[in-house]
Design a protein around this motif. Structure first.
Motif, PDB file in Angstrom:
ATOM      1  N   ASP A 164       2.671   7.916  -9.680  1.00 60.10           N
ATOM      2  CA  ASP A 164       2.703   6.354  -9.754  1.00 60.10           C
ATOM      3  C   ASP A 164       4.346   6.277  -9.543  1.00 60.10           C
ATOM      4  OD1 ASP A 164       0.274   5.670 -10.417  1.00 60.10           O
ATOM      5  OD2 ASP A 164       0.531   5.514 -12.328  1.00 60.10           O
ATOM      6  N   ARG A 171      10.586  -2.346  -7.265  1.00 52.64           N
ATOM      7  CA  ARG A 171      10.619  -2.683  -5.548  1.00 52.64           C
ATOM      8  C   ARG A 171      11.650  -1.786  -5.126  1.00 52.64           C
ATOM      9  NH1 ARG A 171      11.782  -9.145  -5.480  1.00 52.64           N
ATOM     10  NH2 ARG A 171      13.739  -8.980  -6.555  1.00 52.64           N
ATOM     11  N   ILE A 225       3.124   1.534  -6.886  1.00 57.24           N
ATOM     12  CA  ILE A 225       2.615   2.187  -5.730  1.00 57.24           C
ATOM     13  C   ILE A 225       1.986   3.638  -6.523  1.00 57.24           C
ATOM     14  CG2 ILE A 225       4.572   3.634  -5.157  1.00 57.24           C
ATOM     15  CD1 ILE A 225       3.450   3.466  -2.200  1.00 57.24           C
ATOM     16  N   HIS A 226       0.648   3.704  -6.120  1.00 53.21           N
ATOM     17  CA  HIS A 226      -0.146   4.979  -6.850  1.00 53.21           C
ATOM     18  C   HIS A 226      -0.603   5.673  -5.624  1.00 53.21           C
ATOM     19  CE1 HIS A 226      -2.995   6.864  -9.281  1.00 53.21           C
ATOM     20  NE2 HIS A 226      -3.936   6.914  -8.315  1.00 53.21           N
ATOM     21  N   LEU A 232       8.109  -7.474  -1.551  1.00 52.05           N
ATOM     22  CA  LEU A 232       7.621  -6.612  -2.992  1.00 52.05           C
ATOM     23  C   LEU A 232       8.102  -7.275  -4.105  1.00 52.05           C
ATOM     24  CD1 LEU A 232       8.970  -3.063  -1.716  1.00 52.05           C
ATOM     25  CD2 LEU A 232       6.480  -3.795  -1.458  1.00 52.05           C
ATOM     26  N   PHE A 276      -3.745  -2.693  -0.500  1.00 54.82           N
ATOM     27  CA  PHE A 276      -2.499  -3.528  -1.210  1.00 54.82           C
ATOM     28  C   PHE A 276      -3.194  -4.883  -1.956  1.00 54.82           C
ATOM     29  CE2 PHE A 276      -0.742  -1.895   2.671  1.00 54.82           C
ATOM     30  CZ  PHE A 276       0.561  -1.666   2.435  1.00 54.82           C
ATOM     31  N   ILE A 305       0.132  -1.055  -4.531  1.00 58.31           N
ATOM     32  CA  ILE A 305      -0.089  -0.326  -3.207  1.00 58.31           C
ATOM     33  C   ILE A 305      -0.905   0.840  -3.669  1.00 58.31           C
ATOM     34  CG2 ILE A 305       0.692   0.862  -1.194  1.00 58.31           C
ATOM     35  CD1 ILE A 305       3.350  -0.578  -1.243  1.00 58.31           C
ATOM     36  N   ASP A 306      -2.200   1.284  -3.221  1.00 58.18           N
ATOM     37  CA  ASP A 306      -2.786   2.459  -3.592  1.00 58.18           C
ATOM     38  C   ASP A 306      -2.952   3.392  -2.108  1.00 58.18           C
ATOM     39  OD1 ASP A 306      -4.490   4.280  -4.903  1.00 58.18           O
ATOM     40  OD2 ASP A 306      -6.279   3.118  -4.712  1.00 58.18           O
ATOM     41  N   VAL A 307      -2.604   4.399  -2.274  1.00 55.80           N
ATOM     42  CA  VAL A 307      -2.240   5.596  -1.099  1.00 55.80           C
ATOM     43  C   VAL A 307      -3.667   6.303  -1.394  1.00 55.80           C
ATOM     44  CG1 VAL A 307      -1.121   7.258   0.110  1.00 55.80           C
ATOM     45  CG2 VAL A 307      -0.026   5.369  -0.910  1.00 55.80           C
ATOM     46  N   ALA A 341       9.401   3.752   1.201  1.00 56.34           N
ATOM     47  CA  ALA A 341       8.880   3.178   2.579  1.00 56.34           C
ATOM     48  C   ALA A 341       9.814   3.137   3.663  1.00 56.34           C
ATOM     49  CB  ALA A 341       8.300   1.782   2.312  1.00 56.34           C
ATOM     50  N   VAL A 354      10.052   1.669  -4.712  1.00 54.75           N
ATOM     51  CA  VAL A 354       8.965   1.762  -3.629  1.00 54.75           C
ATOM     52  C   VAL A 354       9.770   1.263  -2.065  1.00 54.75           C
ATOM     53  CG1 VAL A 354       6.939   0.253  -2.789  1.00 54.75           C
ATOM     54  CG2 VAL A 354       7.472   0.932  -5.027  1.00 54.75           C
ATOM     55  N   LEU A 374      -3.698   2.885   2.828  1.00 50.13           N
ATOM     56  CA  LEU A 374      -3.072   2.101   2.028  1.00 50.13           C
ATOM     57  C   LEU A 374      -3.437   0.746   1.848  1.00 50.13           C
ATOM     58  CD1 LEU A 374      -0.847   3.978   3.691  1.00 50.13           C
ATOM     59  CD2 LEU A 374       1.074   2.685   2.452  1.00 50.13           C
TER      60      LEU A 374
END
Length: 290
Positions: free
Chosen positions: A217, A221, A203-204, A197, A263, A273-275, A228, A224, A261
């Motif tokens: 948001d 790191r 990460i959104h 990272l 990246f 990262i877009d979820v 994770a 995030v 996800l």
């Protein structure tokens, strides 16, 4: 041994293969079992008189049953997703069995198969996965052999996308990073997560994916990586896939797509990262099997 017992014994020898065929067509262990059981009921009622090849006859019956089930499924993709980041495989009667079946096929493969038209899915599964000749597929789908070949070809393009060798050359580095992120998440390895990272990673999560009704948001790191590493149970039902031509991750308990996800990778580090879990946005994501 009676004729009925002999017929039952012959059917049981074919059951594992028939179930494998039906599962790949339907993506559901329960529905696959229903199709196989219906095939047995038809065989037991009518007997085997006049059947030249029992395996071929049973495959035809199961394929037609699956085709009808796919055609009548209708609104499944239009159903709203459940709560964000749902617990895995809540639909399965036997979650452990369903998970084993999904793993044997590949979650990403099940997701892509679910985007095919019913006849395309049947033709692709029978020919490319079980080497059934197009002449037989034509009879099952009530098409000509040429049309059956075209069905499988269209499905193959959807499943495999562009030339794998050329695509691999373009995406190999990002794929390596994404797979490292997934492996570290599965192991709950905080240090390994931090290593892939970027310090300023964000990460959104959209409204459906996030824990609140509003998009979320998370920056940095450490935060995030903490999130994770705490999601190992859900990550167990996550696999790499190509999302709009770029390596990403799909979460699909029992092959049912719940979220993806995507990246952004810069200098071998994940910067964003877009979820995506919103059904409308998911429909705009083109998924291919790695």
């Amino acid at each position: 041994m009676s004729d009925e017992a002999a017929l039952a014994g012959s059917f049981e020898q074919e059951r594992p293969r028939l179930r494998a065929v039906a599962y790949r067509m339907l993506g559901s262990a329960a529905e696959a079992d229903d199709a196989v059981q219906e095939a047995w009921l038809r065989l037991s009622r009518n007997g085997a008189d006049g059947i030249e090849s029992l395996p071929a006859w049973l495959t035809t019956v199961v394929a037609r049953l699956c085709l009808n089930m796919l055609r009548t499924r209708g609104t499944r993709r239009e159903a709203p997703l459940d709560d964000a980041l749902p617990e895995p495989v809540e639909e399965a009667a036997d979650p452990e069995q369903e998970a084993v079946l999904a793993e044997s096929v590949g979650l990403a493969m099940l997701v892509v198969l679910d985007t095919l038209a019913p006849a395309e899915r049947v033709a692709f599964v029978l020919h490319d996965m079980f080497a059934v000749p197009f002449d037989e597929i034509a009879r099952m789908t009530e098409r000509t052999p040429t049309a059956a070949r075209q069905l499988a070809s269209r499905a193959r393009r959807r499943v495999r996308g562009a030339d794998p060798a050329a695509k691999e050359a373009e995406v190999a580095r990002q794929r390596h990073v994404v797979q490292a992120f997934l492996a570290a998440s599965r192991d709950g390895d905080f240090e390994a997560l931090v290593a892939v990272l970027d310090p300023d990673v964000v990460i959104h999560a959209d409204r459906t994916a996030g824990p609140t009704p509003e998009p979320v948001d998370i920056r940095g790191r450490l935060r995030v990586a903490q999130g994770a590493s705490a999601a190992a149970a859900r990550v167990a039902f996550t696999e790499p896939a190509l999302l709009n031509g770029v390596p990403g991750l799909v979460m699909a308990p029992a092959g049912r797509l719940r979220l993806v996800l995507t990246f952004t990778v810069v200098d071998d580090l994940i910067t964003a990262i877009d979820v995506i879990a919103d059904p409308e946005r998911l429909r705009g994501v083109h998924i291919e099997v790695l």
